[in-house]
Write a protein that holds these residues in place. Sequence first.
Motif, PDB file in Angstrom:
ATOM      1  N   ILE A   1       0.836  -1.190   0.000  1.00 41.07           N
ATOM      2  CA  ILE A   1       0.000   0.000   0.000  1.00 41.07           C
ATOM      3  C   ILE A   1       0.876   1.247   0.000  1.00 41.07           C
ATOM      4  CG2 ILE A   1      -1.772   1.277   1.287  1.00 41.07           C
ATOM      5  CD1 ILE A   1      -2.775  -1.405   0.185  1.00 41.07           C
ATOM      6  N   CYS A   2       0.529   2.196  -0.839  1.00 44.94           N
ATOM      7  CA  CYS A   2       1.229   3.480  -0.876  1.00 44.94           C
ATOM      8  C   CYS A   2       0.951   4.197   0.444  1.00 44.94           C
ATOM      9  CB  CYS A   2       0.726   4.293  -2.059  1.00 44.94           C
ATOM     10  SG  CYS A   2       1.558   5.871  -2.271  1.00 44.94           S
ATOM     11  N   ASP A   3       1.993   4.720   1.059  1.00 48.30           N
ATOM     12  CA  ASP A   3       1.818   5.342   2.372  1.00 48.30           C
ATOM     13  C   ASP A   3       2.153   6.831   2.379  1.00 48.30           C
ATOM     14  OD1 ASP A   3       4.544   5.171   2.131  1.00 48.30           O
ATOM     15  OD2 ASP A   3       4.878   4.237   4.073  1.00 48.30           O
ATOM     16  N   PHE A   4       2.011   7.493   1.229  1.00 50.43           N
ATOM     17  CA  PHE A   4       2.317   8.917   1.164  1.00 50.43           C
ATOM     18  C   PHE A   4       1.552   9.567   0.019  1.00 50.43           C
ATOM     19  CE2 PHE A   4       5.058   6.926  -1.838  1.00 50.43           C
ATOM     20  CZ  PHE A   4       5.145   7.819  -2.879  1.00 50.43           C
ATOM     21  N   GLY A   5       1.426  10.868   0.103  1.00 53.95           N
ATOM     22  CA  GLY A   5       0.930  11.674  -1.001  1.00 53.95           C
ATOM     23  C   GLY A   5      -0.523  11.453  -1.388  1.00 53.95           C
ATOM     24  N   LEU A   6      -0.828  11.852  -2.588  1.00 54.97           N
ATOM     25  CA  LEU A   6      -2.174  11.819  -3.134  1.00 54.97           C
ATOM     26  C   LEU A   6      -2.789  10.418  -3.110  1.00 54.97           C
ATOM     27  CD1 LEU A   6      -4.426  13.371  -4.668  1.00 54.97           C
ATOM     28  CD2 LEU A   6      -3.192  12.844  -6.769  1.00 54.97           C
TER      29      LEU A   6
ATOM     30  N   THR B   1      -0.845  -1.604  -7.082  1.00 59.28           N
ATOM     31  CA  THR B   1      -1.444  -2.152  -8.301  1.00 59.28           C
ATOM     32  C   THR B   1      -2.492  -1.240  -8.910  1.00 59.28           C
ATOM     33  OG1 THR B   1      -3.013  -3.408  -6.945  1.00 59.28           O
ATOM     34  CG2 THR B   1      -1.008  -4.552  -7.662  1.00 59.28           C
ATOM     35  N   SER B   2      -2.976  -0.242  -8.150  1.00 63.84           N
ATOM     36  CA  SER B   2      -3.981   0.666  -8.701  1.00 63.84           C
ATOM     37  C   SER B   2      -3.442   2.067  -8.978  1.00 63.84           C
ATOM     38  CB  SER B   2      -5.185   0.768  -7.754  1.00 63.84           C
ATOM     39  OG  SER B   2      -4.847   1.465  -6.574  1.00 63.84           O
ATOM     40  N   LEU B   3      -2.163   2.294  -8.713  1.00 65.44           N
ATOM     41  CA  LEU B   3      -1.590   3.625  -8.939  1.00 65.44           C
ATOM     42  C   LEU B   3      -1.389   3.878 -10.428  1.00 65.44           C
ATOM     43  CD1 LEU B   3       1.120   3.789  -6.122  1.00 65.44           C
ATOM     44  CD2 LEU B   3      -1.264   4.549  -6.054  1.00 65.44           C
ATOM     45  N   PRO B   4      -1.566   5.128 -10.861  1.00 65.93           N
ATOM     46  CA  PRO B   4      -1.332   5.453 -12.272  1.00 65.93           C
ATOM     47  C   PRO B   4       0.138   5.252 -12.657  1.00 65.93           C
ATOM     48  CG  PRO B   4      -2.421   7.281 -11.130  1.00 65.93           C
ATOM     49  CD  PRO B   4      -2.022   6.282 -10.096  1.00 65.93           C
TER      50      PRO B   4
END
Length: 61
Positions: free
Chosen positions: A6-11, A18-21
Amino acid sequence: MDSSKICDFGLYKGEPYTSLPSSFLNWMIASSHPFADYASQELNRRLEAVEASNHTNPQIS
């Protein structure tokens, strides 16, 4: 790549990699972000999926 990362920073905080642009993942790599390896792994996973799909479903010219 582990799909639970899981992304833990920013937008995109709280979103799985897997769902990030792709543009965000490319930015991470270009800026030598500490988690650039996750971004690179995800982009490679996507590329491999496309290549596998192209081999199983060749386009007719």
